[in-house]
Design an enzyme around this catalytic site. Structure first.
Site, mmCIF file in Angstrom:
data_model
loop_
_atom_site.group_PDB
_atom_site.id
_atom_site.type_symbol
_atom_site.label_atom_id
_atom_site.label_comp_id
_atom_site.label_asym_id
_atom_site.label_seq_id
_atom_site.Cartn_x
_atom_site.Cartn_y
_atom_site.Cartn_z
ATOM 1 N NE ARG B 134 -2.249 1.929 3.244
ATOM 2 C CZ ARG B 134 -2.296 1.685 4.561
ATOM 3 N NH1 ARG B 134 -3.049 0.708 5.035
ATOM 4 N NH2 ARG B 134 -1.583 2.410 5.393
ATOM 5 C CD GLU B 156 3.749 4.770 6.432
ATOM 6 O OE1 GLU B 156 4.822 4.776 7.064
ATOM 7 O OE2 GLU B 156 2.674 4.383 6.925
ATOM 8 C CG ASN B 158 2.323 0.975 4.533
ATOM 9 O OD1 ASN B 158 2.826 1.212 5.630
ATOM 10 N ND2 ASN B 158 1.539 1.842 3.906
ATOM 11 C CB SER B 163 -4.271 -2.528 8.086
ATOM 12 O OG SER B 163 -3.885 -1.203 8.303
ATOM 13 C CE LYS B 336 9.374 5.747 9.795
ATOM 14 N NZ LYS B 336 9.567 6.447 11.077
ATOM 15 C CE LYS B 398 7.555 11.627 8.260
ATOM 16 N NZ LYS B 398 6.913 10.741 7.255
ATOM 17 C CD GLU B 402 11.002 1.045 9.476
ATOM 18 O OE1 GLU B 402 9.785 1.135 9.242
ATOM 19 O OE2 GLU B 402 11.861 1.678 8.826
ATOM 20 N N GLY B 403 8.855 2.555 13.598
ATOM 21 C CA GLY B 403 7.884 2.587 14.700
ATOM 22 C C GLY B 403 8.406 3.192 15.986
ATOM 23 N NE ARG B 489 -4.943 5.032 7.618
ATOM 24 C CZ ARG B 489 -3.923 4.515 8.303
ATOM 25 N NH1 ARG B 489 -4.105 4.061 9.516
ATOM 26 N NH2 ARG B 489 -2.733 4.440 7.749
#
Lengths: 515, 515
Positions: B134, B156, B158, B163, B336, B398, B402-403, B489
């Site tokens: 995605r 980004e 994915n 999801s 990223k 950023k 990750e995360g 979204r």
């Protein structure tokens, strides 16, 4: 099916089997709208003021065993029942006789009859009537001769607000799905197999019935947009059951419907000079629709009429040119007294409505004998049966009033009658108990799982559209008449130890057994 | 679309309009599985131990305006993105360079890389890889020249556990349904009209991707039943999103899938001698399935690996003969840092993977410039931009991990960097802010309705199935490559006063605007 055919069914589940079955059942049910709004005892309204929560509808984990011959008999006989009840609803003279017997003991029947008379005086402007019926049965096993073939016996016939047609289609899909993903252990699959399950077509077929009435109504004479009106209770926990019919009506038939809480009828509807029923959606005050068909999912219980304005509402709807599902006369045709006089031994009434002897005999075979407790010959016979503890053990005493009072069972009957003044006895009927085969199942309801003895009630839906009136050559014509799918409702067997808690009902589907 | 195209959209609703819209939205969503399990803050687990409750998924009341050219650009470019990321995932040498830059600052990337190396040493036994990707974008309006045409900029990409493909199909259906029943006031219908809405095909199309991998795997060499394995988190509130894919895979493609909580991997799977992945459902210990395809909806976050056994699990799955969606290399291609090096101004990397210049140029046009904070030429440039309050106002800082950690926005950047030792700077990247047009919408989430400023993020799904390896003539072959629907979204715009609360996200669908 012998009464022991169910031994070992459904099988006990290991914790892993139960986890797999339940997880898949819970996810599938929400993903497919097999749902209800949660009971206030489960989720208090203050917790969810916007009302976004829903729960899996009460369902059985397994489909229930059901004798194939009984299932097929119930489906096959439905068009005869449609014919019977539409004929009763057309026979005002005969219904008047029934109502006159009830009017002193049942205000609700009296008020309905007054509503009919008021419209009759003015003249009806719509001679089409729609019935979305459901005939409810239990399998009866002759306890004196348990190896004899079992048969269907009618519990009641619903002429108004027959529910669960939407959820029933989904629960039969659910059970098929669970079978297809091997959620039923292999020990069960000699019984639960694809060819023994039956998909209920009820949602689609009942919606088609509404669409048939909508079409038969014809175009608007003033060019207004047409719609069907679902007259509903508010709040309604069983809303998804109704929504499935509405969505099928819209998607499969292109017919718009609106939900109108019964108590708001007078605020949002009015009659045009020719008694066309006009509905103005509150969200869109500049758009007025012409209502072709009124589908009552409210108005069937005295509780729906807290004030006189609800009777005014019912009168306004009955006066209108819209096709009623049901009309007041059709509603009255469903009262228990009608079932009783048809099922009284040696009754002459059935052949009045079903002149074909073979058809009448088939319908008759599904009646459990019902006796009045009055001074007639059958009534005298009934009093003897009811006062004797031995014979009373095969009977249930039911109040005639719609939705009023509790049943008295078997050996409790003689004592109950002894305390009741004889003048009140005619308010009850005596019905032979239907003796269903003992079954077991597990039910998920309000987030609780219970397993134990259950009994199943088969409902068969019917669609019937007919012409009333006596004046023209088409009077009495039946335009549509079809069987419209089934419902299996499974409840805790109160009479049996180890049964699921009383009233613990669930939607279910059938596994056919026997040749 | 000029930035003012949204004025008056969506319209304010009268209380009757809102009641009609919300009632229909809430009933439709549950009837069609547009649902989530309720958050613990909404329904405490002790209240519903069986887990039968569900709630309407967070959704927008109206579909959101989206420039038609941007929407079409996003869909059209997806197959190029599929090609790009599958090429990156095949280029182990190149990825090694990326990983080596991260390995000291990001344990998670390091562990993933070790997992890949362990399997590489032994040799992979499956050379097919599946991506259900995605690519997420925002519409960017040049603030210096707001009347210039807006364009898409990538947020980004994915490569794992993309999801909302299941719910997205349902929310576009919901908005179409609401339009068809006149739930949108007439003042909105110059914008919201049938031909401006877009149905997302994501559920069906992603399921088709899994089915394509399943089929490409070929038959079991030992005659075992085949299945797809959904490796999931447990509990999973977003379970219906995943179930919609599973049901589409089963109903539309006839492919069985099982859900396996990631942490239980080693209990229920094992490798055969030829590294065939065998799955034994706990409910059916005598039946062993051969897994064709592993679909990860877990394992993407360090939190999914609380113990070493989860790394053992990931290794076991990676070693297996099953097709991984995604493989470790494909997973790493989504970090990223990859996006950053592709989007670094004057980067030579894009043409390595997309030799066709026109295709590369189109992809490039969707990149927002991203700078490293290192000693390279671009890094030196970035440090200047970041330390100056004026230029920093157009950027976001950023973390590369990750995360991990929070972003630092605009004028806060210089102060943040001042306090951070220079040795830690390379752990961050500097990205040009995407400036989305201001929009308004109302969101229903956890039973609460909020209206205010929002921003929309368009996700475009892609399916890609390819061959890895360098040995044979088919290596690098792309077997399947298609665009697989979209997600909109919509979130509260944190930067704007009157915005919906931060993090208040919802699934949405598009109303296309402009020529």
């Amino acid at each position: 099916m012998g009464i022991n055919a169910q031994e070992g069914y459904p099988p006990e589940l290991s914790s892993e089997e139960q986890e797999y079955l339940l997880t898949n059942l819970k996810d599938w049910s929400i993903a497919h709208g097999l749902a209800v709004r949660p009971a206030p005892s489960f989720v208090q309204p203050a917790q969810d003021p916007a009302g976004v929560l829903a729960a899996t509808a009460p369902v059985t984990l397994f489909p229930s065993l059901f004798p194939r011959n009984c299932f097929e008999e119930g489906l096959a006989i439905q068009t005869a029942y449609n014919e019977l009840y539409s004929a009763i609803a057309r026979d005002e003279e005969w219904l008047r006789g029934i109502v006159e017997e009830l009017i002193d003991i049942d205000d609700f029947v009296g008020k309905l009859w007054q509503t009919h008379l008021a419209v009759k005086k003015e003249g009806y402007v719509q001679n089409l009537s729609l019935g979305l019926f459901r005939s409810d049965y239990m399998v009866h096993v002759d306890q004196g001769n348990p190896s004899s073939p079992s048969g269907l016996k009618q519990v009641e016939f619903n002429t108004i607000a027959s529910s669960f047609g939407g959820l029933s289609s989904q629960v039969s899909r659910l059970h098929k799905y669970l079978l297809s993903i091997n959620a039923y252990p292999s020990s069960a699959t000699s019984l639960v197999k694809e060819e023994a399950l039956r998909q209920s077509k009820s949602a689609s077929s009942l919606a088609q019935g509404l669409a048939a009435a909508h079409k038969a109504y014809g175009p608007s004479s003033t060019g207004r947009a047409l719609c069907v009106l679902f007259v509903v209770q508010d709040p309604e926990r069983n809303v998804f059951d109704q929504r499935h019919l509405e969505y099928a009506l819209f998607e499969e038939n292109g017919v718009r419907a609106f939900r109108l809480p019964f108590e708001q009828t007078l605020s949002h509807t009015e009659l045009d000079t020719d008694r066309t029923l006009l509905y103005t959606p509150p969200n869109s005050p500049l758009t007025t629709y012409e209502v072709t068909t009124i589908y009552f999912r409210a108005g069937y219980s005295p509780d729906d009429y807290p004030e006189e304005k609800e009777w005014d509402a019912r009168l306004q709807l009955e006066r209108s040119k819209a096709i009623k599902c049901p009309s007041v006369l059709t509603h009255l045709a469903g009262c228990k007294k009608v079932q009783q006089v048809l099922a009284t031994p040696h009754s002459p009434h059935l052949k009045r409505f079903l002149p074909n002897e073979q058809v009448a005999a088939k319908v008759l075979s599904t009646f459990a004998p019902i006796y009045p407790l009055d001074d007639s010959e059958a009534g005298q016979e009934a009093k003897k049966l009811a006062r004797d503890v031995h014979s009373a053990a095969r009977y249930v005493l039911k109040p005639q009033r719609e939705g009023g009072g509790n049943n008295v069972y078997r050996k409790a009957i003689p004592g109950f009658l002894e305390k009741l003044p004889q003048t009140h006895w005619p308010a009850y009927i005596l019905m032979e108990m239907i003796e269903p085969p003992p079954l077991t199942n597990a039910i998920l309801r309000n987030g609780q799982l219970q397993r134990g003895g259950v009994i199943g009630e088969l409902g068969v839906y019917g669609v019937c559209l007919w012409r009333n009136g006596t004046d023209d050559k088409d009077a009495g014509q039946v335009l549509e008449n079809w069987e419209a799918g089934y419902l299996l409702r499974t409840k805790g067997d109160q009479s049996e130890e180890g049964g699921v808690a009383a009233g613990f009902g669930a939607v279910d589907s059938v596994v056919l057994t026997g040749a």
